[in-house]
Design an enzyme around this catalytic site. Structure first.
Site, PDB file in Angstrom:
ATOM      1  CG  HIS A 112      -1.851  -1.061   1.201  1.00 34.73           C
ATOM      2  ND1 HIS A 112      -2.985  -1.044   0.092  1.00 34.73           N
ATOM      3  CD2 HIS A 112      -2.170  -1.963   2.103  1.00 34.73           C
ATOM      4  CE1 HIS A 112      -3.754  -1.948   0.482  1.00 34.73           C
ATOM      5  NE2 HIS A 112      -3.489  -2.632   1.735  1.00 34.73           N
ATOM      6  CB  CYS A 116      -2.740   3.587  -3.804  1.00 31.34           C
ATOM      7  SG  CYS A 116      -3.774   2.103  -4.143  1.00 31.34           S
TER       8      CYS A 116
END
Length: 466
Positions: free
Chosen positions: A288, A331
């Site tokens: 992430h 992301c």
């Protein structure tokens, strides 16, 4: 008494005295007879028939060689391989002379491939072993994959019922796209002619291994990090490992490490003395992330600029003038941090030096090199956007990267391939049943490469012709 064995046990009614061998030839019979019963011509024929029975290659292996004949004819390097097969009593010196007498590499390979299926049941396995012994394991892997495909086609029915198809696609309710994946991954080899015509304007990429590769895969996070498990990330890790192995990289995998551990391992990797002997460096980070950082398993953030700085010309002189590749699957949302883990920064607590990295210069060996020269960085998404991942087949970006690298590393340089990756992901449409059915992806890459970067799969130093 000498026993002569023919092709198959079909019954016969003739007397065992061989008065008419031709009639037995047409039946393909098991025959036992006295040597004195045969004419000289028939003795020769019987010996040939017996030889054919003993020396026939498995039909699956023959089909594999036929299916992959063109690829083998284009990419085989025969000199050492032939000597290995002579050593294993698969071919003779006379056969080697006949093959090497051919005027071009392609015609020599064709001549060899015409001989190989006639060299007995052990020839195929010996050939695959010879490929691995002579640094052509990518071709051996190609043959193994073709074997699997042929066996699969024999054992699996050609038609799948509509109900079965519906059952399969409905099992993954959280995937973003259920129609993709990498069931097979084979890197095609560069031709010698392409290598010779492009190497002058490209980075040197012929060492074995090409370079060191570090794969950092953070898929499971501590409860306090408040970050979801990254299902499907293990698929990305496996696909990247397969790709890099076939591109001749020495791979290290680091899984589910904290932010501090990530920094420590990256520093150790950057300082590895082996870099001085190799041609390239590859780092992939799967986690992430936010716009400028990635998460460790503890929820701590690692600044991406800090990572890139570890490999610049100042911090990593072992990799000066060598290409450094970074792939970041994370992301890049511009959101408040949902983690309660501490951010990680440079040792001095400051990140000011990374605000204008492109203009920082250092004196190196009497020359002035841009600090971040010879780097290319691929991001799975644009700043402020999410990177999409299929929980069953892996992330869109890594899927596209490994597929297009496998298909085009033989004759395209990396910026061309990453442009194709951008287009592939941009045009990708998720399944209507996917959780984010309206989602779209758009990767980007940033390059400070100073030459063309070709990977030249299949080419190693000992094969380079000056």
């Amino acid at each position: 008494m000498i026993l002569f064995v023919f092709s198959s046990a079909v019954g016969f009614q003739r007397n065992r005295t061989c008065h008419n061998l031709k009639s037995w030839r047409s039946h393909g019979t098991f025959v036992a007879c006295s040597c004195a019963d045969l004419s000289f011509r028939d003795k020769i024929y019987v010996c040939k028939m017996a030889s054919n029975v003993h020396w026939s290659m498995n039909d699956v292996h023959q089909k594999v060689l036929i299916r992959k004949r063109l690829e083998l004819a284009r990419n085989l390097c025969l000199e050492e391989l032939l000597q290995y097969l002579v050593q294993e009593n698969i071919v003779t010196d006379r056969m080697v002379e006949k093959v090497l007498y051919q005027p071009t590499a392609f015609s020599r390979n064709v001549a060899f491939l015409s001989i190989l299926p006639k060299r007995g049941p052990n020839a195929y396995d010996a050939f695959k072993k010879a490929l691995r012994e002579t640094l052509q394991s990518h071709l051996a892997d190609m043959l193994c994959e073709a074997e699997v495909q042929i066996h699969r086609a024999r054992t699996v029915g050609k038609h799948v019922s509509l109900k079965s198809a519906i059952d399969i696609t409905s099992t993954d309710t959280h995937g973003l796209d259920l129609e993709d994946g990498n069931s097979s991954l084979y890197v095609q080899s560069t031709t010698v002619d392409f290598f010779k015509t492009t190497r002058q304007c490209a980075y040197k990429m012929t060492s074995k291994p090409r370079g060191l590769a570090l794969l950092i895969n953070i898929s499971v996070f501590d409860a306090r990090a408040n970050l979801e498990k990254r299902e499907g990330s293990e698929i990305d890790q496996n696909n990247l490992s397969k790709l890099l192995h076939q591109l001749h990289f020495d791979i290290t995998v680091l899984e589910n490490c904290s932010a501090v551990e990530m920094i420590d391992q990256l520093q150790c990797f950057a300082r590895n003395l082996k870099h001085s002997q190799l041609d390239c460096c590859f780092v992939a980070i799967l986690s992430h992330g936010t716009q400028n950082s990635v998460y460790g398993s503890d929820g701590g953030k690692v600044d991406l600029n800090l990572i890139f700085q570890m490999f610049d010309n100042d911090s990593c002189p072992l990799l000066q003038n060598k290409p450094k590749i970074f792939i970041v699957q994370a992301c890049r949302d511009i959101e408040e941090d949902v983690s309660d883990g501490p951010p990680i920064s440079a040792d001095n607590g400051s990140t000011e030096r990374y605000q204008d990295l492109g203009q920082s210069l250092d004196d190196i060996g009497g020359k002035r090199l841009p600090t971040l020269s010879d780097m290319i960085i691929g991001h799975a998404s644009l700043p402020g956007c999410s990177a999409l991942r299929n929980t069953r087949h892996g992330s869109w970006y890594i899927q596209a990267f490994v597929k297009l690298m496998a298909n085009h590393a033989k004759d395209k340089e990396i910026t061309e391939i990453l442009t194709l990756v951008n287009n592939f992901v941009r045009n990708k449409i998720p399944s209507s049943k996917a959780k984010y059915s309206s989602a779209r992806g758009m990767p980007e890459f940033v390059s400070t490469l100073c030459k063309k970067l070709y990977f030249y799969p299949g080419v190693v130093d000992k094969q380079v012709v000056q």
